[in-house]
Design an enzyme around this catalytic site. Structure first.
Site, PDB file in Angstrom:
ATOM      1  N   THR A   1       5.127   4.397   2.900  1.00  0.00           N
ATOM      2  CA  THR A   1       5.636   5.646   3.472  1.00  0.00           C
ATOM      3  C   THR A   1       5.955   5.476   4.953  1.00  0.00           C
ATOM      4  O   THR A   1       7.035   5.853   5.425  1.00  0.00           O
ATOM      5  CB  THR A   1       4.612   6.781   3.280  1.00  0.00           C
TER       6      THR A   1
ATOM      7  N   GLY B   1       0.840  -1.184   0.000  1.00  0.00           N
ATOM      8  CA  GLY B   1       0.000   0.000   0.000  1.00  0.00           C
ATOM      9  C   GLY B   1       0.877   1.237   0.000  1.00  0.00           C
ATOM     10  O   GLY B   1       1.971   1.240   0.564  1.00  0.00           O
ATOM     11  N   CYS B   2       0.415   2.313  -0.644  1.00  0.00           N
ATOM     12  CA  CYS B   2       1.245   3.521  -0.724  1.00  0.00           C
ATOM     13  C   CYS B   2       1.433   4.153   0.652  1.00  0.00           C
ATOM     14  O   CYS B   2       2.533   4.597   0.997  1.00  0.00           O
ATOM     15  CB  CYS B   2       0.652   4.517  -1.719  1.00  0.00           C
ATOM     16  N   ASN B   3       0.379   4.185   1.451  1.00  0.00           N
ATOM     17  CA  ASN B   3       0.517   4.697   2.815  1.00  0.00           C
ATOM     18  C   ASN B   3       1.427   3.791   3.641  1.00  0.00           C
ATOM     19  O   ASN B   3       2.251   4.270   4.439  1.00  0.00           O
ATOM     20  CB  ASN B   3      -0.852   4.782   3.496  1.00  0.00           C
TER      21      ASN B   3
END
Length: 342
Positions: free
Chosen positions: A153, A148-150
């Site tokens: 990060t 997932g992009c979140n």
């Protein structure tokens, strides 16, 4: 050697981003573009910014001949990928950009995504696609599950700190802001310009966001004990970018040193000088992630800020980085584009 590539879900944002990146790759050629809802259309009609490229027309997945495809990117919606990937040729390498293969435990998947997994045999062989921490496993994988992009990060900010026992595991807060393209291209009322612009709002509040499952899985594995973070994402009236402000209990200088040492040789991860913090405007359209560390006025506490582009390093760029490893290519091929500024 030129590798033949297929992209499923090519009419979405991550699909278009893959095309943009692969266009600069010296050894990849796009042979098939799958997009059922827009099948029969030219890619230039769906995404005019790609009209300068010589691309095949969009077709249904059933129309694609996979016999000559070396690697397939699946940029399909959650719960759709698993059924499609289950039936793809077993000799073909696959990079999935959905959530379908990120979680190792089928029961955890069912809890967070509301249904039983339809391709358990594929789930069992999938390698988690956070490139910098699973590089060797990805090289030999047939199926890689994009993060997932979140989740990516937050992990870039925290993994070295958890591994180095530098922070209190019960005192981790991730306050994250993300651009609207992370919600996909389908029409949604809350994403209309009049509903979204000139404001920002929290969502997935109270531990309901699905990317928490990835934090739980990865952080607990690193620590050797259960780790649960507080995580609240916010939707910004911006097209691209994620910035995560992470609050931890630990010594700021040691935290900065650990991040700098861990990422010293990583081509896409850059730790800023102590006290400097990153901005989404400095990584836009690129595969770079910038990380900053500052001390807090309260002794023994630190603030770690990480910024990346959700469509590139958070999704399609990460996918291409993993594909390069799987195909024996230079890991940075097609990915050294400078950020777009202003």
């Amino acid at each position: 050697m030129t590798h033949s590539i297929a992209i499923l879900g090519a009419s979405g944002y991550t699909g278009a981003e893959l095309v943009r990146l692969i266009a600069t790759h010296p050894n990849m050629q796009i042979k098939a573009l799958g997009a059922n809802s827009k099948a029969g259309q030219a890619m230039a009609d769906v995404f005019p910014h790609l009209r300068h490229l010589d691309l095949p027309d969009l077709v249904t997945i059933e129309e694609i001949d996979f016999s000559g495809i070396d690697l397939c990117f699946c940029a399909l919606p959650h719960a759709t990928s698993q059924a499609v990937i289950r039936d793809l040729p077993k000799t073909m390498k696959i990079v999935d950009l959905s959530a379908d293969f990120r979680l190792r435990d089928p029961k955890v998947y069912a809890k967070w995504y509301g249904g039983q997994h339809a391709a358990l045999e594929c789930q069992a062989e999938a390698v988690y696609g956070l490139t910098e921490f699973y590089r060797e496993e990805i090289r030999g994988a047939r199926l890689v599950a994009g993060t997932g992009c979140n989740a990516a990060t937050g992990q870039y900010a925290l993994r070295p700190l958890i591994a180095g026992k530098l922070i209190d595991l019960d005192e981790i807060i991730i306050d994250l802001k993300t651009g609207v393209s992370g919600a996909g291209r389908s029409l949604k009322e809350n994403l209309l310009h009049a509903e979204l612009s000139e404001g920002a709002h929290a969502y997935g509040v109270g531990g309901t966001h699905r990317h928490l499952a990835e934090f739980d899985q990865e952080f607990s594995a690193i620590a050797g004990q259960e780790v649960k973070v507080q995580f609240t994402p916010h939707l910004l009236p911006a097209n691209r970018g994620i910035i995560a402000t992470v609050y931890v209990k630990g010594e700021p200088d040691a935290i900065h040193a650990a991040l700098a040492a861990t990422y010293a040789d990583e081509p896409f991860l850059h730790v800023l000088p102590f006290g400097q913090t990153p901005s989404t405007r400095h990584i836009r359209g690129s595969n770079f992630c910038h990380i900053g560390v500052s001390g807090d006025r309260i002794p023994g506490r630190a603030i770690v800020v990480a910024a990346l582009d959700n469509l590139t390093k958070g999704s399609s760029g990460q996918a291409l980085q993993n594909a390069n490893l799987m195909l024996g290519e230079d890991e940075t091929a097609g990915l050294m584009l400078a950020p777009v500024f202003p």
